[in-house]
Write an enzyme that holds these catalytic residues in place. Structure first.
Site, short mmCIF file in Angstrom:
data_model
loop_
_atom_site.label_atom_id
_atom_site.label_comp_id
_atom_site.label_asym_id
_atom_site.label_seq_id
_atom_site.Cartn_x
_atom_site.Cartn_y
_atom_site.Cartn_z
N SER A 110 0.84 -1.19 0.00
CA SER A 110 0.00 0.00 0.00
C SER A 110 0.88 1.25 0.00
CB SER A 110 -0.85 -0.01 1.27
OG SER A 110 -1.29 1.28 1.57
N SER A 111 0.32 2.35 -0.49
CA SER A 111 1.10 3.59 -0.55
C SER A 111 1.37 4.18 0.84
CB SER A 111 0.39 4.63 -1.42
OG SER A 111 -0.88 4.92 -0.89
N CYS A 112 0.72 3.63 1.88
CA CYS A 112 0.95 4.18 3.22
C CYS A 112 2.27 3.71 3.83
CB CYS A 112 -0.20 3.85 4.16
SG CYS A 112 -0.31 2.12 4.55
N TYR A 139 -0.34 -1.04 10.12
CA TYR A 139 -0.56 -1.64 8.79
C TYR A 139 0.66 -1.42 7.91
CZ TYR A 139 -2.94 -2.39 4.28
OH TYR A 139 -3.30 -2.84 3.05
N LYS A 143 3.18 -4.11 6.08
CA LYS A 143 3.39 -4.12 4.63
C LYS A 143 4.87 -3.94 4.28
CE LYS A 143 -0.69 -5.02 3.13
NZ LYS A 143 -0.90 -6.31 2.44
N HIS A 182 -13.04 2.72 3.41
CA HIS A 182 -12.26 3.86 2.92
C HIS A 182 -13.21 4.99 2.52
CE1 HIS A 182 -9.28 0.59 2.43
NE2 HIS A 182 -8.47 1.54 2.84
O1 GFB Z 1 -9.81 6.42 2.76
P1 GFB Z 1 -9.40 6.73 4.16
O2 GFB Z 1 -10.19 6.08 5.24
O3 GFB Z 1 -7.90 6.32 4.39
O4 GFB Z 1 -9.51 8.31 4.41
P2 GFB Z 1 -6.44 6.95 4.28
C1 GFB Z 1 -8.99 9.25 3.51
C2 GFB Z 1 -9.36 10.65 3.95
O5 GFB Z 1 -10.77 10.84 3.77
C3 GFB Z 1 -9.07 10.98 5.41
C4 GFB Z 1 -11.32 11.43 4.93
O6 GFB Z 1 -8.59 12.31 5.50
C5 GFB Z 1 -10.46 10.87 6.06
O7 GFB Z 1 -10.58 11.65 7.24
N1 GFB Z 1 -12.75 11.08 5.03
C6 GFB Z 1 -13.78 11.97 4.90
C7 GFB Z 1 -13.29 9.88 5.26
N2 GFB Z 1 -14.95 11.38 5.10
C8 GFB Z 1 -14.68 10.06 5.33
C9 GFB Z 1 -15.52 8.93 5.60
O8 GFB Z 1 -16.74 9.02 5.69
N3 GFB Z 1 -14.89 7.73 5.74
C10 GFB Z 1 -13.53 7.60 5.64
N4 GFB Z 1 -12.98 6.38 5.77
N5 GFB Z 1 -12.71 8.66 5.42
C11 GFB Z 1 -5.87 4.44 4.60
C12 GFB Z 1 -4.91 3.72 5.49
O9 GFB Z 1 -5.60 5.77 4.86
O10 GFB Z 1 -5.67 4.21 3.22
C13 GFB Z 1 -4.68 2.35 5.07
O11 GFB Z 1 -5.37 3.84 6.82
C14 GFB Z 1 -4.45 2.21 3.59
O12 GFB Z 1 -3.60 1.85 5.78
C15 GFB Z 1 -5.52 2.91 2.82
O13 GFB Z 1 -3.19 2.72 3.23
C16 GFB Z 1 -5.32 2.85 1.33
O14 GFB Z 1 -6.07 7.23 2.85
O15 GFB Z 1 -6.25 8.09 5.21
#
Ligand code: GFB
Length: 315
Positions: A110-112, A139, A143, A182
């Site tokens: 993953s890109s993280c 995570y 990875k 996500h």
């Molecule tokens: O997609 P996401 O959960 O993961 O969140 P990450 C991306 C951004 O969207 C964050 C915002 O800044 C969240 O605060 N966001 C806004 C929301 N509204 C929402 C919502 O309703 N739900 C969610 N989930 N986010 C993950 C990593 O990070 O990405 C994993 O934790 C992995 O390890 C994955 O790398 C691809 O991009 O922040």
């Protein structure tokens, strides 16, 4: 190393968004000797069970797309599970692939994995140059361990194990549970429900200012296929579009696709996560792959697939 159409290919994680896209791609290319097991049939966290499976099936190729995954909140809340389960899955499959002389394995990360404040776009060589983002550190550590296993099983034992790091993915078979998903599937669900219920606002987590790069999982599967067929070296590859968008603009795009007419409401009590993680994809472009599905079209396609379904059942 080219896979033959009759070679036995094990796709670990075939029910997930990434694994199911790889299975679709392999079938479309005419590979029919694909094997898989559900998690009820084979618990990949159990070394003995994985060893018995590999000894019995002896696959020629392995796509390691099985993982415990989730959005920012799940990563942050289930920190021990994300670390433990992903380490166990990777260690068991990669080691069993070595013992059972698998021709080639592709590990998906993953890109993280890159440092929170690394320069953008993120080049592969920035790995381990600085501190990780806190919300997904467990995570990311798991990875990074997977990448290092592939690299060092190659160095010590000559195994043809390669790795690829996709950016944030979306597409069919995504997770729509609002606590663990996500952002993209979460916002599709939230805007759709708000439209159906006639709500005035939709809640967006964080400030809306973080930027993310989104890739359709079918494009990612195509990249995995190209790497499996054409790349046999020690380096890993970023998989992405090379373009990113703020969460606010993503929300506005989804709002428009869904046809919701109310307002966005930002919840500052939810974490933003890393400010930006745009991948440098020049290495993969040099191998001849480029994404085909533009974000707005991909979102429309996914929305058409899910809008008449019960989101509770997609969770
Ligand atoms: O997609 P996401 O959960 O993961 O969140 P990450 C991306 C951004 O969207 C964050 C915002 O800044 C969240 O605060 N966001 C806004 C929301 N509204 C929402 C919502 O309703 N739900 C969610 N989930 N986010 C993950 C990593 O990070 O990405 C994993 O934790 C992995 O390890 C994955 O790398 C691809 O991009 O922040």
């Amino acid at each position: 190393m080219l896979m033959n159409k009759t070679d036995k290919i094990y796709v670990a994680g075939h029910r997930g968004m990434v694994g199911s896209a790889i299975v679709r791609k392999l079938k479309a290319e005419g590979f029919n000797n694909i094997i898989y097991r559900t998690s009820a049939e084979l618990d990949l966290r159990k070394q003995e069970a994985v060893n018995i499976f590999f000894a019995a099936e002896s696959p020629d190729y392995v796509f390691l797309a099985a993982a415990k995954v989730g959005g920012i909140q799940a990563n942050n809340a289930y920190r021990a599970d994300f670390l433990y389960e992903n380490l166990m899955i990777e260690a068991n499959i990669i080691h069993a692939s070595y013992v059972n002389k698998v021709n080639k394995l592709l590990f998906l990360g993953s890109s993280c994995i890159y440092p929170k404040m690394a320069p953008q776009p993120l080049k592969e060589e920035y790995l381990l140059t600085d501190t990780l983002e806190y919300t997904n550190e467990p995570y990311a550590i798991a990875k990074i361990a997977g990448i290092k296993m592939c690299e060092n099983y190659r160095k010590q034992y000559g195994c043809n194990f390669i790795s690829a790091m996709p950016t944030n993915l979306y597409g069919p078979n995504d997770n729509y549970d609002l606590n663990t998903s996500h952002v993209l599937p979460a916002l599709l669900r939230k805007f759709h429900s708000a439209k159906v219920e006639g709500a005035d606002t939709v809640e967006i987590w964080g400030s809306g200012s973080p930027k993310r790069e989104f890739l359709h999982v079918d494009d990612s599967a195509e990249a995995c296929y190209v790497l499996m067929q054409e790349y046999d070296g020690e380096e890993w590859f970023n998989i992405g579009t090379g373009e990113d968008i703020s969460i606010k603009d993503l929300a506005l795009t989804i709002k428009d696709v869904v046809g919701f007419e109310g307002e966005l409401k930002f919840d500052a009590n939810k974490p933003d996560g890393t400010p930006r993680k745009l991948l440098d994809v020049s290495k993969l472009h040099a191998v001849g792959w480029k994404h085909k599905i533009e974000l707005r079209n991909g979102i429309k396609e996914v929305y058409n697939e899910v809008k008449n379904m019960d989101f509770e059942l997609l969770g």
